[in-house]
Design a protein around this motif. Structure first.
Motif, short mmCIF file in Angstrom:
data_model
loop_
_atom_site.label_atom_id
_atom_site.label_comp_id
_atom_site.label_asym_id
_atom_site.label_seq_id
_atom_site.Cartn_x
_atom_site.Cartn_y
_atom_site.Cartn_z
N HIS A 1 0.84 -1.20 0.00
CA HIS A 1 0.00 0.00 0.00
C HIS A 1 0.87 1.25 0.00
O HIS A 1 1.92 1.29 0.67
CB HIS A 1 -0.90 0.02 1.23
CG HIS A 1 -1.94 -1.06 1.23
ND1 HIS A 1 -3.29 -0.80 1.17
CD2 HIS A 1 -1.83 -2.42 1.26
CE1 HIS A 1 -3.96 -1.94 1.17
NE2 HIS A 1 -3.09 -2.94 1.23
N LEU A 2 0.42 2.27 -0.74
CA LEU A 2 1.12 3.54 -0.81
C LEU A 2 0.33 4.58 -0.03
O LEU A 2 -0.82 4.90 -0.37
CB LEU A 2 1.28 3.98 -2.27
CG LEU A 2 2.02 5.29 -2.51
CD1 LEU A 2 3.48 5.19 -2.04
CD2 LEU A 2 1.96 5.68 -3.98
N LEU A 3 0.93 5.08 1.04
CA LEU A 3 0.28 6.09 1.88
C LEU A 3 0.82 7.47 1.52
O LEU A 3 2.03 7.66 1.38
CB LEU A 3 0.53 5.83 3.36
CG LEU A 3 0.24 4.43 3.91
CD1 LEU A 3 0.41 4.45 5.42
CD2 LEU A 3 -1.15 3.97 3.52
N ASP A 4 -0.08 8.43 1.41
CA ASP A 4 0.30 9.83 1.20
C ASP A 4 0.33 10.51 2.57
O ASP A 4 -0.70 10.63 3.24
CB ASP A 4 -0.70 10.51 0.28
CG ASP A 4 -0.28 11.92 -0.09
OD1 ASP A 4 0.65 12.45 0.55
OD2 ASP A 4 -0.88 12.49 -1.02
N LEU A 5 1.51 10.93 3.00
CA LEU A 5 1.69 11.52 4.33
C LEU A 5 1.57 13.03 4.33
O LEU A 5 1.67 13.65 5.40
CB LEU A 5 3.06 11.12 4.89
CG LEU A 5 3.39 9.64 4.93
CD1 LEU A 5 4.80 9.43 5.48
CD2 LEU A 5 2.37 8.87 5.75
N SER A 6 1.35 13.63 3.16
CA SER A 6 1.38 15.09 3.09
C SER A 6 0.05 15.74 3.46
O SER A 6 0.00 16.92 3.80
CB SER A 6 1.76 15.54 1.68
OG SER A 6 0.83 15.04 0.72
N GLY A 7 -1.04 14.97 3.42
CA GLY A 7 -2.33 15.55 3.71
C GLY A 7 -2.73 15.41 5.16
O GLY A 7 -1.95 15.01 6.02
N THR A 8 -3.97 15.73 5.43
CA THR A 8 -4.46 15.65 6.80
C THR A 8 -4.90 14.25 7.17
O THR A 8 -5.09 13.95 8.34
CB THR A 8 -5.66 16.61 6.97
OG1 THR A 8 -6.68 16.26 6.02
CG2 THR A 8 -5.22 18.06 6.74
N ASP A 9 -5.08 13.40 6.16
CA ASP A 9 -5.52 12.03 6.43
C ASP A 9 -4.51 11.05 5.84
O ASP A 9 -4.72 10.49 4.77
CB ASP A 9 -6.90 11.78 5.82
CG ASP A 9 -7.43 10.39 6.13
OD1 ASP A 9 -6.86 9.75 7.03
OD2 ASP A 9 -8.39 9.95 5.47
N PRO A 10 -3.38 10.84 6.53
CA PRO A 10 -2.32 10.00 5.95
C PRO A 10 -2.71 8.54 5.83
O PRO A 10 -2.03 7.77 5.17
CB PRO A 10 -1.16 10.17 6.93
CG PRO A 10 -1.81 10.55 8.23
CD PRO A 10 -3.00 11.37 7.84
N ALA A 11 -3.81 8.14 6.47
CA ALA A 11 -4.22 6.75 6.38
C ALA A 11 -4.87 6.43 5.04
O ALA A 11 -5.04 5.27 4.69
CB ALA A 11 -5.17 6.39 7.51
#
Length: 727
Positions: free
Chosen positions: A266-276
């Motif tokens: 899985h690829l998580l985007d950590l830059s937003g408010t919902d990193p999950a």
């Protein structure tokens, strides 16, 4: 935890030969006090490593060597916080790595190697090169902390979930002014009791060398995470009979022919408010992805993700487009009888992808060769074991060049394939690179491993305070028989004849006959007890050639035992000091299987066998290892039976009828989660049913690596006692 500028203390005096078993155990095979786990910064200015203070001290501390001034400092003194219980995940990781030390036994750095992180005394620390220390608060024990390449984030696993912490730009005073806590970002649903995120499953950690389950993007804004579902994997119960009120530990184990864990990336985007919020990274549709072999995400390049099929005939590497969460194939290796994953690959060399492949068309026995964008780079006969470094000019490898007993370090030019020896004198060598700095570790038949930092301003030998074994190691190395098998013979002083002890491993992925003194310490101790000790690397051992390794396909019994007997008889014919009327064999793990084969199938030659933690029934070992060599058990049941000591019905396999069966000492740790104790219990049951006397030594509370000092020491003494009574 305190910082200190001093190095490890001076070594103790060499032990007496009679004290060798205890010293061998206390010094963890005479490796404690020696630099290990080296990291070199990309600019070559910093060299991090671990070491203990003395040769019999198991507490490892964190050290930093700076090349500008040649100074080595202890950055972290681990002793004050070295205690604490280990989590199940950490205990499993140490078992997979055969890690028997304490204190700081592992760490991770950011890309610049300016910061490190580790767990000590149950707390997560982030430390910089000045010794500034930040403790990250967590909701529970955190496993496998890792820093983002820029050093501004930390991720790790608490329980079965991935947690993330944001770190301050400056660690100086941060403990008081910038308290940091890790927060959960993704994990299993409440009803997913067999699902973990960010932790390597058993087959990956034990057989593929992948110890981790998450990877930061170079900019730290994304995270690749493995989701592992073991709900369909068989459960074994590791009980401790000596503690009858203690509940057995449940352990997921993929027996050969059974269901593996399902691993999704899985690829998580950590830059937003919902990193999950995440996206699944799947292999191409035509790629069977039974195994996630490894992930590598280097600065300036897409992530490289490697999958392998169940039959292990195809190894596919893909490049990740992390914006679209899609992949494209950059390497597709297919081969028979299997395709070998090689440490350090795939990797980038400039814009080219580096892999290592078995090329049977190069040289008479084939070559494990460096391949760059599909083109062979290394010459025939240079058998590559791992890739250490790569850039726009060269690929650096550990390899054997015509002599499997020597492992050198070689640089191969990308321009024309020219090979330069970085470290290649007879011995066993390794190296780490950064900028204009190279750190080498070199062991020879005359000396134990020495770790040296070589940089623009000169060279420095890092402090080494390992104990000296106090044994005379006199080994005669030779190649014997039609297959030119490497062996080493140690003979006591005198004319003999001497009883003979074979001391093999015999299986793939591990070598015993090496030009390194410490590899011969235990054989030398047995020789000091009056035995002519013969160590043989049969076909299947690494470092020689692909065809040499492939010789054990569909046969983990007759080939290895036949090679051992062939060399034994030829060496004895050349040396009258060896008494073939008094021959014994000892072995552990695959070596235990080999010792059992010798006792049951050649009791006419072997009078005694020490059978330690043996794989007795191949169906009871794991999928990735066993199916590579024997195929699927449902498709090749007779192959499995022929390579076992005990069949599926509990009967001895191919045991020779004899009036004088070999004496057998069976040994097994009862909480072994690699070769489960059922192997030896089934062998003992079959021996009893066949009316064959034997001894069985169950080791309470002991795993496959027998980390307890008293167990290690006394096992050596008990083995000598058994041999003296039976040979």
């Amino acid at each position: 935890m305190t910082a200190a500028a001093d190095g490890p203390t001076a070594p103790a005096a060499a032990p007496d030969v009679d004290d060798f078993p205890l010293q061998y155990a206390r010094t963890q095979r005479f490796t404690r006090g020696r630099p290990r786990t080296v990291t070199v910064s990309p600019d070559g200015e910093r060299v991090w490593f671990l070491s203990s203070q003395a040769g019999d001290d198991g507490i490892h501390h964190l050290f930093l060597h700076t090349t500008a001034d040649g100074r080595t400092r202890r950055i972290v003194d681990a002793a004050p916080a070295a205690g604490g219980d280990l989590t199940d995940a950490e205990r499993a990781r140490r078992e997979r790595l055969r890690e028997g030390g304490g204190g700081i036994v592992g760490y991770a750095t950011d890309h610049a190697a300016a910061r490190t992180t580790f767990v000590l005394g149950g707390e997560v620390h982030v430390v910089d090169a000045l010794g500034n220390d930040l403790v990250v608060a967590t909701d529970g024990p955190l496993f496998d902390p890792r820093l983002s390449p820029d050093g501004r984030r930390l991720a790790g696993v608490v329980g079965t979930s991935v947690h993330l912490a944001d770190l301050p730009a400056d660690l100086a005073g941060a403990a008081d002014t910038h308290p940091v806590s890790a927060r959960r970002i993704i994990g299993p649903a409440p009803d997913e009791d067999a699902v973990t995120w960010g932790v390597a499953e058993f087959a990956a950690a034990e057989e593929m060398g992948r110890q981790r389950g998450f990877w930061f993007a170079p900019d730290g804004r994304r995270l690749l995470v493995a989701r592992v579902d073991e709900s369909a994997v068989a459960v074994v119960h590791l009980a401790e009979p000596a503690e009858p009120t203690r509940a057995p530990r449940r352990h997921r184990y993929p027996f050969a022919g059974t269901t593996n864990a399902t691993v999704d990336l899985h690829l998580l985007d950590l830059s937003g408010t919902d990193p999950a919020a995440d996206r699944v990274v799947a292999p191409p549709a035509d790629v069977e992805a039974e195994y996630l072999v490894d992930v590598s995400w280097e600065p300036g390049h897409p992530a490289l993700v490697t999958w392998q099929d169940r039959a292990q005939n195809r190894l596919v590497t893909t490049a990740l487009d992390d914006e679209a969460a899609t992949v494209s194939i950059v390497s597709d290796v297919r081969g028979e009888p299997w395709v070998e994953p090689v440490s350090g690959t795939p990797c980038w060399a400039g814009e080219a992808v580096v892999t290592v492949q078995d090329r049977l068309d190069l040289g008479p026995e084939g070559t494990r060769a460096v391949v760059v964008d599909g083109q062979v780079l290394s010459p025939p006969g240079l058998q590559v074991r791992s890739v250490l470094d790569a850039d726009v000019t060269r690929v650096v490898v550990r390899a054997s060049d015509g002599d499997a007993t020597t492992i050198g370090v070689h640089a191969i030019a990308l321009s024309d394939g020219t090979v330069t020896e970085v470290v290649a004198s007879p011995g066993v060598h390794a190296a780490w690179f950064g900028g204009d700095t190279v750190v080498t570790s070199s062991a020879t038949m005359a000396t134990a491993a020495t770790t040296t930092v070589v940089g623009p301003s000169g060279s420095t030998v890092l402090p080494d305070h390992a104990h000296h074994p106090g044994l005379d190691v006199e080994v005669a190395l030779r190649r014997v028989g039609p297959h030119g098998l490497h062996c080493g013979l140690l003979v006591p002083p005198g004319d003999g004849p001497f009883p003979v002890l074979l001391d093999p491993y015999g299986g793939p992925h591990a070598q015993r006959v090496l030009r390194a003194r410490n590899a011969w310490l235990v054989p030398a101790w047995f020789a000091a007890q009056g035995y002519a000790v013969l160590v043989i690397d049969n076909r299947g051992a690494p470092g020689r050639s692909p065809r040499f390794e492939h010789a054990i396909r569909d046969d983990l019994a007759a080939v290895v035992l036949g090679d051992q007997v062939e060399v034994l008889e030829e060496v004895a014919a050349q040396d009258p000091r060896l008494d073939l009327g008094r021959v014994a064999i000892r072995g552990w793990s695959f070596g235990g299987l080999l010792a059992g084969l010798a006792a049951l199938r050649r009791p006419d030659l072997f009078r005694a066998a020490i059978v330690g933690a043996p794989v007795t029934e191949q169906r009871l070992y794991d999928t990735h290892y066993t199916e590579r060599y024997l195929g699927h058990p449902d498709e090749a049941p007779e192959v499995y039976r022929a390579s076992s000591l005990v069949d599926a019905h509990g009967r001895l396999v191919a045991a020779m009828d004899t009036d004088r069966p070999a004496a057998m000492l069976l040994i097994h740790g009862l909480v072994d989660d690699n070769v489960v104790a059922a192997h030896t219990l089934r062998l003992s049951r079959a021996l009893l049913a066949a009316g064959r006397p034997h001894q069985f030594l169950p080791l309470s509370g002991v795993t496959h690596m027998t980390p307890q000092e008293e167990v290690t020491a006394n096992l050596l003494r008990l083995q000598v006692d058994f041999l003296q009574r039976n040979v």
